[in-house]
Every structure is written in C-alpha cells, then in structure tokens.
Scaffold this active site. Sequence first.
Site, short mmCIF file in Angstrom:
data_model
loop_
_atom_site.label_atom_id
_atom_site.label_comp_id
_atom_site.label_asym_id
_atom_site.label_seq_id
_atom_site.Cartn_x
_atom_site.Cartn_y
_atom_site.Cartn_z
N ILE A 43 0.84 -1.30 0.10
CA ILE A 43 0.03 0.00 -0.13
C ILE A 43 1.00 1.10 -0.03
O ILE A 43 1.67 1.60 0.85
CB ILE A 43 -1.06 -0.18 1.07
CG1 ILE A 43 -1.67 -1.06 1.47
CG2 ILE A 43 -1.95 1.32 1.24
CD1 ILE A 43 -2.45 -1.43 2.76
N GLU A 44 0.93 1.91 -1.23
CA GLU A 44 1.81 3.01 -1.40
C GLU A 44 1.20 4.47 -0.85
O GLU A 44 0.12 4.54 -0.47
CB GLU A 44 2.24 3.22 -2.71
CG GLU A 44 3.06 1.96 -2.94
CD GLU A 44 3.74 1.76 -4.45
OE1 GLU A 44 3.49 2.71 -5.42
OE2 GLU A 44 4.62 1.26 -4.72
N CYS A 53 5.00 -2.68 2.92
CA CYS A 53 5.41 -3.90 1.88
C CYS A 53 4.11 -4.78 2.27
O CYS A 53 3.59 -5.00 3.45
CB CYS A 53 6.45 -4.41 2.37
SG CYS A 53 7.87 -3.47 1.80
N GLU A 55 4.21 -7.83 2.73
CA GLU A 55 4.57 -9.01 3.90
C GLU A 55 4.34 -8.58 5.14
O GLU A 55 3.73 -9.16 5.99
CB GLU A 55 6.18 -9.44 3.80
CG GLU A 55 6.75 -9.71 2.34
CD GLU A 55 7.27 -8.76 1.56
OE1 GLU A 55 6.59 -7.66 1.26
OE2 GLU A 55 8.48 -8.95 1.29
N CYS A 86 12.28 -7.07 1.52
CA CYS A 86 13.29 -6.09 1.96
C CYS A 86 13.77 -6.17 3.36
O CYS A 86 13.30 -7.22 4.23
CB CYS A 86 12.42 -4.66 1.91
SG CYS A 86 11.57 -4.42 3.21
N CYS A 89 11.35 -5.94 6.19
CA CYS A 89 10.29 -6.96 6.38
C CYS A 89 11.13 -8.51 6.81
O CYS A 89 10.46 -9.19 7.85
CB CYS A 89 9.52 -7.50 5.06
SG CYS A 89 8.59 -6.21 4.65
N1 THU Z 1 7.71 -4.02 -1.54
C1 THU Z 1 6.80 -5.12 -0.85
O1 THU Z 1 5.56 -5.06 -0.68
N2 THU Z 1 7.71 -5.84 -0.34
C2 THU Z 1 9.05 -5.86 -0.27
O2 THU Z 1 9.73 -6.85 0.44
C3 THU Z 1 10.08 -4.86 -0.96
C4 THU Z 1 8.94 -3.92 -1.66
C5 THU Z 1 6.90 -2.79 -2.19
C6 THU Z 1 6.87 -1.47 -1.64
C7 THU Z 1 6.48 -0.73 -2.79
O3 THU Z 1 5.28 -0.57 -2.94
C8 THU Z 1 6.99 -1.19 -4.07
O4 THU Z 1 7.19 -2.59 -3.71
C9 THU Z 1 8.27 -0.74 -4.74
O5 THU Z 1 9.27 -0.90 -3.78
#
Ligand code: THU
Length: 128
Positions: A43-44, A53, A55, A86, A89
């Site tokens: 969710i950005e 993220c 996860e 990342c 997470c």
């Molecule tokens: N993102 C994740 O959902 N999980 C990760 O472990 C790394 C990145 C998402 C965050 C952001 O919405 C998009 O990927 C680009 O970074």
Amino acid sequence: MDIKDLIIRAREASDNSYSLYSNYKVGAALSTTDGEIFTGTNIENASFPASVCAERVAIFEAVKKGKKNFEALAIYAEGENYPFPCGICRQVMTEFSRDMKVIVARNEYDYVVKTIAELLPDMFEFSG
Ligand code: THU
C-alpha cells in the site's frame, strides 16, 4: 499448506495492490501452523516513505488476530527478479517464526524457497 496454493493466494492478494507510484504489485500469503492463511498487499502513499510492504501487512493482520506461529510466507510479484523481501520485512519475520519458509514467486510456476534464517542469519535482538 501446499506451496502452490499459497502462491495462488499471494497472487490474488496482489490484485488489491495500491501501487500507483511504482506500478509494482506485490501480494503476500502467510500460513500459520494451525492452518489459517492471512494475506497482504503493498500500500503506497504520496509521501513515499509512508508506504508499506505486502509482507508486513500480512504479518500484522495475523498478529492482530493473535496468531504468531507461522509455517510459510509466499510473496508474489511479476517481474524480472524474484521478489525477495526487503530488510525491514526480514527483521519483522524473524520476530515470530525463525524456521518459517519464505517463497518468492514471479509467476505461479517460477519460485524459490528459502528459510528466514537463511535470509537474515543475524537478526537484531533486543537485550536492553
Ligand atoms: N515492496 C513490498 O511489498 N515488499 C518488499 O519486500 C519490497 C518492496 C513494495 C513496496 C513498494 O510498494 C513497491 O514494492 C516498490 O518498492
């Protein structure tokens, strides 16, 4: 929990991704040792660092319901690279189940399986 089923649940979760800034749709599906599944998606936010993220959304959803023993976490995102989690997470994952399997899938048939211990061998542990 069947790995393929968990990947499909993660793919379905990625349909609700709110990622209009990156256009990178991530879905996560987390299975507990007692057979439940919790899902999450990224969710950005217009303020980029406020994004979260997939996860962590899935893990927090489970913990909120009192579940803390996890068997496997599937992460799904289509693209050139496997969607390895990342660092933040990974740290969150180690808090709960250190032998949890982490499955990273870039489609339903192409995936890699690791344990969280492999992904983050020396996690931060609070000893204050
Ligand atoms: N993102 C994740 O959902 N999980 C990760 O472990 C790394 C990145 C998402 C965050 C952001 O919405 C998009 O990927 C680009 O970074």
